[in-house]
Design a protein around this motif. Structure first.
Motif, short mmCIF file in Angstrom:
data_model
loop_
_atom_site.label_atom_id
_atom_site.label_comp_id
_atom_site.label_asym_id
_atom_site.label_seq_id
_atom_site.Cartn_x
_atom_site.Cartn_y
_atom_site.Cartn_z
N ASP A 114 4.48 -7.34 -5.23
CA ASP A 114 4.06 -8.71 -5.54
C ASP A 114 5.24 -9.54 -6.04
O ASP A 114 5.37 -10.72 -5.71
CB ASP A 114 2.94 -8.71 -6.58
CG ASP A 114 1.63 -8.19 -6.01
OD1 ASP A 114 1.48 -8.18 -4.78
OD2 ASP A 114 0.76 -7.78 -6.81
N HIS A 115 6.09 -8.91 -6.85
CA HIS A 115 7.26 -9.63 -7.37
C HIS A 115 8.22 -10.02 -6.25
O HIS A 115 8.69 -11.16 -6.20
CB HIS A 115 7.98 -8.77 -8.41
CG HIS A 115 9.32 -9.30 -8.79
ND1 HIS A 115 9.51 -10.55 -9.33
CD2 HIS A 115 10.57 -8.75 -8.68
CE1 HIS A 115 10.80 -10.76 -9.55
NE2 HIS A 115 11.45 -9.69 -9.16
N VAL A 116 8.52 -9.08 -5.36
CA VAL A 116 9.45 -9.36 -4.26
C VAL A 116 8.88 -10.42 -3.33
O VAL A 116 9.58 -11.37 -2.94
CB VAL A 116 9.78 -8.07 -3.49
CG1 VAL A 116 10.61 -8.38 -2.25
CG2 VAL A 116 10.52 -7.09 -4.39
N THR B 219 14.72 0.74 -4.64
CA THR B 219 13.36 1.23 -4.45
C THR B 219 13.38 2.57 -3.72
O THR B 219 14.25 2.84 -2.91
CB THR B 219 12.51 0.23 -3.64
OG1 THR B 219 13.17 -0.05 -2.39
CG2 THR B 219 12.34 -1.06 -4.40
N GLU B 220 12.38 3.41 -4.01
CA GLU B 220 12.26 4.71 -3.37
C GLU B 220 11.38 4.60 -2.13
O GLU B 220 10.53 3.72 -2.02
CB GLU B 220 11.65 5.73 -4.33
CG GLU B 220 12.49 5.98 -5.57
CD GLU B 220 11.87 7.04 -6.47
OE1 GLU B 220 11.28 7.99 -5.92
OE2 GLU B 220 11.97 6.90 -7.70
N ASP C 269 4.05 0.71 -5.09
CA ASP C 269 4.30 -0.01 -6.33
C ASP C 269 3.83 -1.45 -6.14
O ASP C 269 4.63 -2.33 -5.83
CB ASP C 269 5.79 0.04 -6.68
CG ASP C 269 6.08 -0.48 -8.10
OD1 ASP C 269 5.24 -1.21 -8.63
OD2 ASP C 269 7.15 -0.14 -8.65
N PRO C 270 2.53 -1.71 -6.30
CA PRO C 270 2.00 -3.05 -6.06
C PRO C 270 2.66 -4.13 -6.91
O PRO C 270 2.86 -5.26 -6.43
CB PRO C 270 0.51 -2.91 -6.41
CG PRO C 270 0.21 -1.46 -6.20
CD PRO C 270 1.46 -0.74 -6.62
N GLU D 81 0.80 -1.22 0.00
CA GLU D 81 0.00 0.00 0.00
C GLU D 81 0.83 1.28 0.00
O GLU D 81 0.43 2.28 -0.60
CB GLU D 81 -0.92 0.02 1.23
CG GLU D 81 -1.94 -1.09 1.26
CD GLU D 81 -1.40 -2.41 1.80
OE1 GLU D 81 -2.16 -3.38 1.86
OE2 GLU D 81 -0.19 -2.46 2.17
N ALA D 82 1.99 1.27 0.67
CA ALA D 82 2.75 2.52 0.87
C ALA D 82 4.18 2.44 0.38
O ALA D 82 4.95 3.38 0.58
CB ALA D 82 2.73 2.91 2.34
N GLY D 83 4.57 1.34 -0.27
CA GLY D 83 5.95 1.22 -0.73
C GLY D 83 6.90 0.88 0.42
O GLY D 83 6.52 0.23 1.40
#
Length: 273
Positions: A113-115, A102-103, A108-109, A28-30
């Motif tokens: 999901d990938h990680v 990553t920032e 970044d959904p 939700e929030a990165g």
């Protein structure tokens, strides 16, 4: 303000006498930082939820600069597999990639999901090097670094892709390879392998099932891909350098052992007085 997020613990640092600074990657929030009060105390109710690679739901209070952890409901990933030094190595490399590419506080959904899926692959015992390859391919593509797998980096054609050239940023076709051979390292890839790499990059993480590749094909891609990362990604990953240095020390130690056991060294001969 109370915030509820689904996230993965990717870094933990000690803070003050008994608190912990935790970095969460959330859908939700990165990537966010939070304080877990008293998490380093033996009987803290937050201690288990703030360990590395805990995955679950976190309830936070939003502060001025950091979040504050209030409650959590999590499970542990890689609880037993981290005793394997190779799993430990790949895990530390993947965590550093996430931390440094990553920032902060940018949702970044797709990336999340990938990680998450990558660590679940490790947790479920899927082939280690295949998981590492998939992780790199999708991360590099999603972050905009490439490489180009579906078009020739010279002429732009998508047919007859023959070789991967790190210095040129991806694949080159048979025609370009024939008429203008590159001066750099060239890795010829089978057409079927090129197709599989293209599908890995194109497929959303939650739809990508089990990927089966021959070990020799994985090794064929990993080596030039590491060179591509060195040339085109403006980040120097310390974990990979540490492990590379450790591998060199191990090789030197093995060479020294063999040299000592060689005939004529006197290692195994009795003393003569």
């Amino acid at each position: 303000m109370i915030v509820r997020v689904h996230g993965l613990v990717i870094r933990v640092l000690p803070y003050r006498e008994s608190d912990a600074l935790v970095t969460l990657l959330t859908r939700e929030a990165g990537k966010i930082g939070l304080i877990a009060p008293g998490a380093r105390k033996v009987r803290s109710r937050l201690a288990a939820h703030t360990q590395l690679l805990r995955l679950g739901t976190y309830i936070l209070y939003r502060g001025r600069s950091l979040y504050r952890l209030d409650q959590a409901d999590t499970t542990a990933l890689l609880k037993t597999r981290l005793h394997d030094p190779l799993v430990n190595q790949r895990t530390m490399e993947m965590l550093e990639w996430v931390m440094r590419l990553t920032e902060d506080e940018v949702s970044d959904p797709f990336l999340y999901d990938h990680v998450e899926r990558s660590f679940l692959r490790l947790d479920q015992g899927e082939p280690l090097d295949v998981t590492w390859l998939i992780f790199q391919l999708v991360m590099l593509s999603h972050m905009g670094y490439g490489p180009s797998w579906d078009r020739c980096t010279r002429c732009g054609l998508s047919d007859d892709l023959k070789a991967f050239v790190p210095q040129e940023g991806g694949m080159i076709c048979g025609t370009c390879l024939k008429h203008h051979p590159p001066l750099h390292n060239v890795t010829l890839l089978p057409p079927r392998l090129v197709w599989v790499l293209q599908q890995i990059v194109r497929t959303p993480p939650h739809l990508l099932g089990s990927v089966r590749l021959k070990p020799e094909n994985v090794e064929l891609v990993l080596k030039p891909l590491a060179q591509f990362v060195f040339l085109h990604v403006p980040v120097r990953f310390r974990t990979q350098e540490v492990w590379r240095g450790a591998d060199e020390l191990i090789r030197l130690a093995e060479d020294l052992k063999r040299a000592r056991r060689a005939p004529g060294t006197g290692e195994d001969e009795g003393d003569v007085s």
